[in-house]
Design an enzyme around this catalytic site. Structure first.
Site, PDB file in Angstrom:
ATOM      1  N   TYR A 223       5.457  -6.645   4.441  1.00 35.63           N
ATOM      2  CA  TYR A 223       6.445  -6.200   5.413  1.00 35.63           C
ATOM      3  C   TYR A 223       7.635  -7.139   5.462  1.00 35.63           C
ATOM      4  O   TYR A 223       7.565  -8.301   5.047  1.00 35.63           O
ATOM      5  CB  TYR A 223       5.813  -6.094   6.799  1.00 35.63           C
ATOM      6  CG  TYR A 223       5.459  -7.418   7.435  1.00 35.63           C
ATOM      7  CD1 TYR A 223       6.336  -8.062   8.298  1.00 35.63           C
ATOM      8  CD2 TYR A 223       4.226  -8.024   7.194  1.00 35.63           C
ATOM      9  CE1 TYR A 223       6.014  -9.275   8.899  1.00 35.63           C
ATOM     10  CE2 TYR A 223       3.881  -9.230   7.791  1.00 35.63           C
ATOM     11  CZ  TYR A 223       4.773  -9.854   8.647  1.00 35.63           C
ATOM     12  OH  TYR A 223       4.445 -11.046   9.230  1.00 35.63           O
ATOM     13  N   CYS A 224       8.756  -6.602   5.979  1.00 36.73           N
ATOM     14  CA  CYS A 224       9.966  -7.381   6.232  1.00 36.73           C
ATOM     15  C   CYS A 224      10.674  -6.725   7.421  1.00 36.73           C
ATOM     16  O   CYS A 224      10.153  -5.779   8.008  1.00 36.73           O
ATOM     17  CB  CYS A 224      10.864  -7.444   5.004  1.00 36.73           C
ATOM     18  SG  CYS A 224      11.320  -5.828   4.355  1.00 36.73           S
ATOM     19  N   THR A 225      11.841  -7.198   7.783  1.00 34.38           N
ATOM     20  CA  THR A 225      12.480  -6.755   9.021  1.00 34.38           C
ATOM     21  C   THR A 225      12.819  -5.269   9.020  1.00 34.38           C
ATOM     22  O   THR A 225      12.400  -4.515   9.899  1.00 34.38           O
ATOM     23  CB  THR A 225      13.759  -7.560   9.276  1.00 34.38           C
ATOM     24  OG1 THR A 225      13.455  -8.953   9.244  1.00 34.38           O
ATOM     25  CG2 THR A 225      14.366  -7.206  10.626  1.00 34.38           C
ATOM     26  N   CYS A 230      11.165  -5.590   1.102  1.00 34.78           N
ATOM     27  CA  CYS A 230       9.853  -5.150   0.625  1.00 34.78           C
ATOM     28  C   CYS A 230       9.983  -4.171  -0.534  1.00 34.78           C
ATOM     29  O   CYS A 230       9.263  -4.258  -1.531  1.00 34.78           O
ATOM     30  CB  CYS A 230       9.081  -4.488   1.753  1.00 34.78           C
ATOM     31  SG  CYS A 230       8.532  -5.607   3.022  1.00 34.78           S
ATOM     32  N   VAL A 252       9.581  -3.766  10.206  1.00 35.15           N
ATOM     33  CA  VAL A 252       9.055  -4.098  11.531  1.00 35.15           C
ATOM     34  C   VAL A 252       9.765  -3.286  12.610  1.00 35.15           C
ATOM     35  O   VAL A 252       9.169  -2.905  13.623  1.00 35.15           O
ATOM     36  CB  VAL A 252       9.207  -5.608  11.808  1.00 35.15           C
ATOM     37  CG1 VAL A 252       8.654  -5.969  13.184  1.00 35.15           C
ATOM     38  CG2 VAL A 252       8.507  -6.426  10.729  1.00 35.15           C
TER      39      VAL A 252
END
Length: 519
Positions: A223-225, A230, A252
């Protein structure tokens, strides 16, 4: 470096979709209102420079007041921007009405002011920064990226991870280390890299990376923001042979939309964001609005879990460290990160409210300029360089593996002079690099030569051994092996690295002289 790729034909046109993210129960319609907008889309763009100008002309024609970053290249578009009223949302809908960008997820957050200082709409070789570039990566090919999981599917897998289920995937955070410090999914380890651009090499590095020696069949969920990092990194993992790679669709932020206000959500603390908020709570509010309830993070200065988000920059210009600090240490050190920085003459005023510093010229005075005349600038640069060396040395000492310990004992057991031991280690490292060059992996960004491996369909391969980050760590580990057990401190390790470097130079000079003599 330049990162370009071509992909399949654009997707078919579909009706524009906008997902709004409400972060306040009520909004005063009469008050000045702004919106923060984020979106990205991978698509083959034949002439990205012309595309930038088309966007610029449309914004000017509509008179929209947009600020932020809008990057376009051959692989698509990536935007984090804000606009007056609903102008940012209107721009995003205009972009999404193009068949090439149809179906992209658009996040919309109400704001009280512009979230960015100015607009940067331009061609950018990389939509995200990754060492080795992205032009060789099949970003526009949906089949070459990871399988996207909905927030519910992601949540169900997180439950498996935290319960220790046998079929639980490996949970991977591909953001920067300082982002993890502000908040992360429960069960996620801190990234080994401080910068996402290192991810290609650090995650698979023996004795360091979370993917080192991991079965290529094991499920990996990352995951990433907002999701773009990703998606980019997933193509690298697929190319490296990992079969079962999954990402959180929408990042996220999408998880917060669905689970942020629920009691069973599995996110700890806050989310670092790259706009004026700097950090946001799972319920969508800027973390600054939470007051003392937000002070749950580890303070860089004292180590207590009492620091609020967001990060601050050290007022010492020569340090500029990004750090989390509690109110007690803020008062004690006057906003600086350490006692040494409080003595600097090259400083900015402490920001009462955490945010962005302006250019230093806005804070400079004749007195401070006078204090920096003469050799001061070069001395400060040397001190900054030395501090970074010590920090990296401390990190390596903290993360040495049992294999490194065995290697060190072997070197000391074989005896010989310092130069003899250094030469043996240098020769060993050369052998390692040659061995790795047979792998089907990618060249270093700065190298123009082939790695020795077969090229993939995009004309590039990945060779972690050629990464400058890997080379730095190899050198540190060589130096570590030359130190006695009671000498293993950051200061001694830095000294040993310098001696290894000098010995390498000497050996190169000897080789050059021998080659010249033979000619």
């Amino acid at each position: 470096g330049a990162r370009r790729a071509r992909g399949p034909a654009p997707a078919a046109r579909r009706a524009p979709t906008v997902r709004r993210v409400a972060t306040r129960a009520t909004v005063d319609e009469d008050a000045p209102k702004y919106q923060l907008i984020t979106f990205f889309r991978f698509a083959a763009i034949e002439d990205p420079v012309a595309e930038v100008e088309r966007h610029r002309a449309h914004i000017e024609r509509r008179g929209w007041e947009l600020r932020g970053r809008i990057y376009v290249n051959e692989q698509g578009i990536n935007a984090q921007m804000s606009g007056r009223g609903r102008e940012g949302e209107e721009y995003a809908q205009w972009v999404e009405s193009d068949a090439r960008f149809a179906g992209m997820r658009i996040s919309v957050y109400p704001m009280d002011a512009q979230a960015h200082p100015r607009l940067a709409l331009r061609y950018k070789p990389n939509l995200v920064q990754l060492e080795g570039g992205t032009n060789h990566l099949p970003l526009t090919d949906r089949e070459k990226r990871a399988k996207p999981l909905s927030p519910k599917e992601w949540h169900d897998n997180l439950i498996k991870v935290n319960s220790g289920a046998e079929d639980a995937p490996l949970l991977l955070d591909v953001r920067n280390g300082y982002e993890w410090d502000v908040g992360h999914f429960r069960g996620a380890e801190r990234p080994v890299q401080e910068s996402f651009r290192e991810t290609v090499y650090t995650n698979v590095q023996d004795g360091l990376g979370p993917l080192a020696n991991v079965d290529k069949e094991k499920p990996i969920m990352m995951y990433c923001t907002g999701g773009i990092r990703c998606d980019v990194y997933s193509t690298v993992l697929r190319e490296q042979g990992y079969k079962n790679v999954m990402t959180l669709e929408g990042g996220v932020q999408a998880y917060f939309d669905e689970y942020g206000k629920r009691d069973d959500q599995l996110w700890d603390n806050h989310l670092f964001v790259f706009d004026s908020r700097l950090a946001m709570a799972p319920d969508g509010r800027p973390s600054a609005e939470l007051g003392e309830a937000a002070a749950t993070l580890r303070c860089y200065c004292c180590g207590d879990s009492s620091a609020p988000p967001p990060h601050r920059n050290c007022p010492n210009v020569d340090c500029n460290r990004l750090f989390l600090v509690c109110s007690k240490c803020t008062d004690k050190l006057d906003g600086f990160c350490c006692e040494e920085c409080t003595k600097s003459a090259h400083v900015r005023p402490q920001l009462v409210v955490p945010g962005r510093y302006e250019k230093y010229s806005n804070y400079d005075t004749p007195e401070s300029r006078a204090a920096r005349r003469g050799p001061g600038r070069s001395l400060r640069k040397d001190r900054r360089r030395q501090r970074r060396k010590l920090e990296l040395a401390a990190y390596v000492l903290e993360n040495m593996t049992s294999a490194d310990e065995s290697r060190a004992r072997l070197v000391h057991a074989t005896g010989g002079t310092f130069a003899d031991r250094t030469r043996s280690l240098v020769d060993a490292s050369r052998a390692i690099v040659v061995e790795d060059e047979d792998d089907d992996t990618e060249d270093d960004e700065e190298s123009d030569s082939d790695s020795g491996g077969e090229e993939n369909e995009y004309g590039r391969t990945i060779n972690p051994a050629l990464s400058r980050y890997s080379k730095q760590r190899i050198t540190l580990r060589e130096a570590y092996a030359l130190l006695a057990e009671d000498e293993r401190t950051p200061e001694k390790l830095v000294e040993a690295v310098e001696r290894v470097a000098e010995e390498r130079k000497r050996m190169k000079r000897l080789e050059h002289e021998e080659t010249t003599a033979m000619m």
